[in-house]
Scaffold this active site. Structure first.
Site, PDB file in Angstrom:
ATOM      1  N   HIS A  22      36.231  40.834  41.540  1.00 53.51           N
ATOM      2  CA  HIS A  22      36.707  42.182  41.814  1.00 53.51           C
ATOM      3  C   HIS A  22      37.742  42.556  40.754  1.00 53.51           C
ATOM      4  O   HIS A  22      38.501  41.704  40.306  1.00 53.51           O
ATOM      5  CB  HIS A  22      37.368  42.252  43.187  1.00 53.51           C
ATOM      6  CG  HIS A  22      36.421  42.076  44.327  1.00 53.51           C
ATOM      7  ND1 HIS A  22      35.698  43.105  44.868  1.00 53.51           N
ATOM      8  CD2 HIS A  22      36.086  40.965  45.036  1.00 53.51           C
ATOM      9  CE1 HIS A  22      34.960  42.656  45.876  1.00 53.51           C
ATOM     10  NE2 HIS A  22      35.174  41.357  45.998  1.00 53.51           N
ATOM     11  N   CYS A  59      30.463  41.289  43.826  1.00 53.40           N
ATOM     12  CA  CYS A  59      30.570  40.402  44.979  1.00 53.40           C
ATOM     13  C   CYS A  59      29.322  40.514  45.863  1.00 53.40           C
ATOM     14  O   CYS A  59      28.247  40.081  45.477  1.00 53.40           O
ATOM     15  CB  CYS A  59      31.861  40.694  45.745  1.00 53.40           C
ATOM     16  SG  CYS A  59      32.331  39.382  46.900  1.00 53.40           S
TER      17      CYS A  59
END
Length: 378
Positions: free
Chosen positions: A331, A217
């Site tokens: 994630h 991310c």
């Protein structure tokens, strides 16, 4: 609205519900309890960490400071992280119930091996590692000040032969086999912090030596060539240079992207090739649109075009690899049983499995029928 759609709602408070200096504006404990009380029957449970000491005083003090309507909703006290024989607590629970009218519903023993993630960040010593088995691989996770979603690396603490280090200094990454750049609540600020600490150069040198680098991310965004934030969505309007390990540019814009993800990793190579074809269940929670910027990255020498290795449900790229550097927006990669088995050649207990152990511990430690009676099952 939630109560109207569900038969049972479980709400976890944050911290103490008796901080009288905050009571007027407290919505995570008292406010939520008042809304729940308005919606229907409310049973409150107050949990105290007895390992810290002063648990009976904490329970009595909290009860005495609660507003009367909420005081009457307390259905039980629980002592958590107790060492030894619960019978030694007597006559404390009996005296406490005589003072408050609230029974002791359970005593949970202290367990060090549950393997649960910390709730709000990194609480072990930075630079220290978990486990006592011989270490064969060192993994350094950069613990920048605004690091987010650190819990997804919790599984690394359970892998035999892996030394997990939360790195804040160059010395913490020296000799590491892997470096991981986690998510960030403010990418540009944490990237500046890496440069100030000399960690940015250390990551670049690590990648140049052909050693694995993983960015997740915000960490992926740092691996690119440029961050462009015209409206200050990330916190500071303007442009910032990335680490230049992937030929990518990220442009920040609202709204935030928050959604679950199911996708398949495409063909990877080098240290990540074992993940090729892996089905990944994870999530995205980010601002920023990232793309290969090609010749627009500037005339200076830079990385070659990265391979796209992950796409979302619409086919848009959300993961790239170049040499030993892998960046993904998803994630949860290191929470995947399959991924951990491929990367570390061993089975690692999943978070669900660890919650099952905790549930069994709770069931064995709370008075029989207590929880069932509160939720109307008996």
């Amino acid at each position: 609205r939630v109560h109207a759609r569900h038969a049972l709602v479980v709400i976890e408070g944050a911290g103490s519900p008796a901080e009288i200096n905050l009571a007027e504006h407290d919505y995570v404990n008292l406010g939520a309890a008042r809304w729940a009380l308005d919606a229907g029957p409310l049973h409150s449970l107050l949990v105290s960490d007895i390992d810290r000491g002063g648990a009976f005083a904490h329970l009595y003090g909290t009860w005495s400071l609660l507003p009367r309507p909420l005081q009457s909703t307390l259905a039980g006290f629980v002592l958590n992280k107790f060492r030894g024989d619960p019978a030694l607590l007597s006559p404390g629970p009996e005296l406490l119930q005589r003072l408050t009218g609230v029974p002791l519903a359970g005593v949970l023993p202290l367990r060090h091996d549950l393997g649960l993630p910390e709730e709000d960040g990194v609480f072990e010593t930075v630079g220290a590692a978990a486990g006592s088995t011989p270490q064969t691989r060192r993994v350094a996770v950069l613990a920048y000040p605004r690091m987010s979603n650190a819990d997804e690396f919790q599984a690394l603490r359970q892998v035999r032969g892996v030394r997990l280090t939360w790195a804040r200094e160059v010395a913490d990454v020296d000799g590491a086999d892997w470096i991981i750049l986690p998510g960030s609540k403010q990418v540009s600020g944490d990237l500046r912090w890496l440069r100030e600490r000399g960690l940015a150069d250390a990551v670049v040198a690590h990648a140049a030596a052909g050693r694995p680098v993983l960015g997740v991310c915000g960490g992926l965004q740092m691996l690119g060539v440029e961050l462009h934030d015209p409206h200050g969505v990330d916190g500071e309007a303007g442009r910032a240079a990335g680490l230049g390990l992937l030929r990518l540019r990220t442009r920040y814009a609202a709204p935030k992207r928050v959604l679950p993800l199911r996708a398949r990793l495409e063909a990877l190579h080098g240290p990540w090739r074992g993940l090729s074809g892996l089905d990944l269940a994870g999530y995205e929670i980010r601002n920023g649109i990232t793309e290969d910027c090609g010749s627009e990255c500037g005339s200076r020498p830079g990385p070659a075009a990265p391979c796209v290795v992950l796409r979302d449900a619409q086919g848009a790229p959300i993961g790239w690899q170049q040499a030993a550097v892998l960046g993904v927006y998803a994630h949860g990669l290191l929470e995947s049983e399959s991924a951990m088995r491929v990367l570390f050649k061993t089975d690692v207990p999943t978070l669900d499995a660890r919650f099952d152990v905790l549930a069994d511990l709770l069931e064995a430690s709370v008075a029989p029928g207590t929880l069932e009676s509160w939720v109307g099952l008996r």
